[in-house]
Scaffold this motif. Structure first.
Motif, short mmCIF file in Angstrom:
data_model
loop_
_atom_site.label_atom_id
_atom_site.label_comp_id
_atom_site.label_asym_id
_atom_site.label_seq_id
_atom_site.Cartn_x
_atom_site.Cartn_y
_atom_site.Cartn_z
N LYS A 1 0.83 -1.20 0.00
CA LYS A 1 0.00 0.00 0.00
C LYS A 1 0.86 1.25 0.00
O LYS A 1 1.92 1.31 0.64
N GLN A 2 0.39 2.25 -0.73
CA GLN A 2 0.99 3.57 -0.72
C GLN A 2 -0.16 4.55 -0.58
O GLN A 2 -0.84 4.86 -1.55
N LYS A 3 -0.41 4.99 0.62
CA LYS A 3 -1.52 5.91 0.90
C LYS A 3 -2.82 5.35 0.35
O LYS A 3 -3.30 4.30 0.80
N ARG A 4 -3.42 5.96 -0.66
CA ARG A 4 -4.69 5.48 -1.18
C ARG A 4 -4.53 4.40 -2.26
O ARG A 4 -5.52 3.91 -2.79
N LEU A 5 -3.30 4.04 -2.59
CA LEU A 5 -3.04 3.05 -3.63
C LEU A 5 -2.74 1.69 -3.01
O LEU A 5 -1.93 1.60 -2.08
N THR A 6 -3.39 0.65 -3.52
CA THR A 6 -3.14 -0.72 -3.08
C THR A 6 -2.75 -1.56 -4.28
O THR A 6 -3.48 -1.59 -5.28
N PHE A 7 -1.63 -2.24 -4.17
CA PHE A 7 -1.10 -3.07 -5.24
C PHE A 7 -1.13 -4.53 -4.80
O PHE A 7 -0.75 -4.84 -3.67
N GLN A 8 -1.58 -5.40 -5.72
CA GLN A 8 -1.62 -6.82 -5.39
C GLN A 8 -0.95 -7.63 -6.49
O GLN A 8 -1.06 -7.30 -7.68
N PHE A 9 -0.31 -8.71 -6.09
CA PHE A 9 0.27 -9.68 -7.02
C PHE A 9 -0.44 -11.00 -6.77
O PHE A 9 -0.53 -11.44 -5.62
#
Lengths: 116, 110
Positions: B57-65
């Motif tokens: 997560k980066q603040k309001r951004l969520t990254f998934q693999f």
């Protein structure tokens, strides 16, 4: 650090003329990538160098395109003769690659090329 | 060669709505990187995912693999006008080079 430096930022030329694009890597990086971006084809890798050696040039469109890396920090991409279909934004990107594992790529501001 | 398919190609949202872009591959990916390109700008690295099932997560951004390492997603919560741009995923094949998806262009209506 100034980041990746590209010149010129804009180039307008006539069909048949030679175009030379220049790129300066970030100090300490060992890999350089040249990309071309168009609306139709997106972001395409043209060629990349690792430790000044061209590794993969399979993306170079044709013999009119050539790229060199005369030293560890500088590269040129030359188009001779240029054609209208070469009009695009050309980016170079710099990276530190260790043991074949890539890290983030730092892109330059790009050169917007228009061939009339 | 290795390809990554990115959907949707375009997404228009009202400010405050959520946004998600997806990246899919038919082959297992060694890693996935995400970049953002503002209009008239150049791609800027956001994050790299390496592990199966990884979430960052980066603040309001969520990254998934994905668990199978064949897909990835970027989710933005409560979009803002500053989120406007094109989001690219990129994966590494068996070499140093990155293969970029076509990108998802996000526009945000204030």
């Amino acid at each position: 650090d100034a980041g990746v430096i590209q010149s010129p930022r804009h180039e307008v030329t006539e069909m048949g003329q030679e175009v030379t694009l220049r790129c300066k890597l970030i100090s300490g990086h060992n890999s350089l990538f040249w990309y071309r971006q168009t609306m139709m084809r997106g972001l395409e890798l043209l060629i990349y160098f690792n430790n000044n050696v061209p590794i993969d040039d399979s993306g170079m469109p044709e013999d009119r395109f050539s790229a060199k890396m005369p030293n560890a920090s500088f590269s040129t991409l030359k188009i001779q003769p240029s054609e209208p279909r070469d009009s695009a934004v050309y980016f170079c990107a710099s990276s530190l690659v260790l043991a074949g594992v890539g890290n983030e790529q730092f892109f330059g501001p790009g050169t917007r090329l228009t061939v009339l | 060669g290795q390809q990554v398919m990115q959907i949707p190609q375009y997404q228009h949202v009202q400010e405050g709505e959520d946004f998600t872009t997806y990246c899919n591959s038919s082959t297992t990916l060694s890693n996935i990187q995400w970049y953002k390109q503002r209009p008239g700008g150049h791609p800027v690295f956001l994050i790299q995912l390496v592990k199966s099932g990884e979430v960052k997560k980066q603040k309001r951004l969520t990254f998934q693999f994905g668990e199978a390492k064949k897909n990835s997603s970027l989710h933005i919560t409560a979009t803002q006008t500053t989120d406007v741009g094109t989001y690219f995923c990129a994966s590494q094949g068996g070499s140093e080079k990155l293969v970029f998806g076509k990108g998802t262009k996000l526009t945000v209506n204030p």
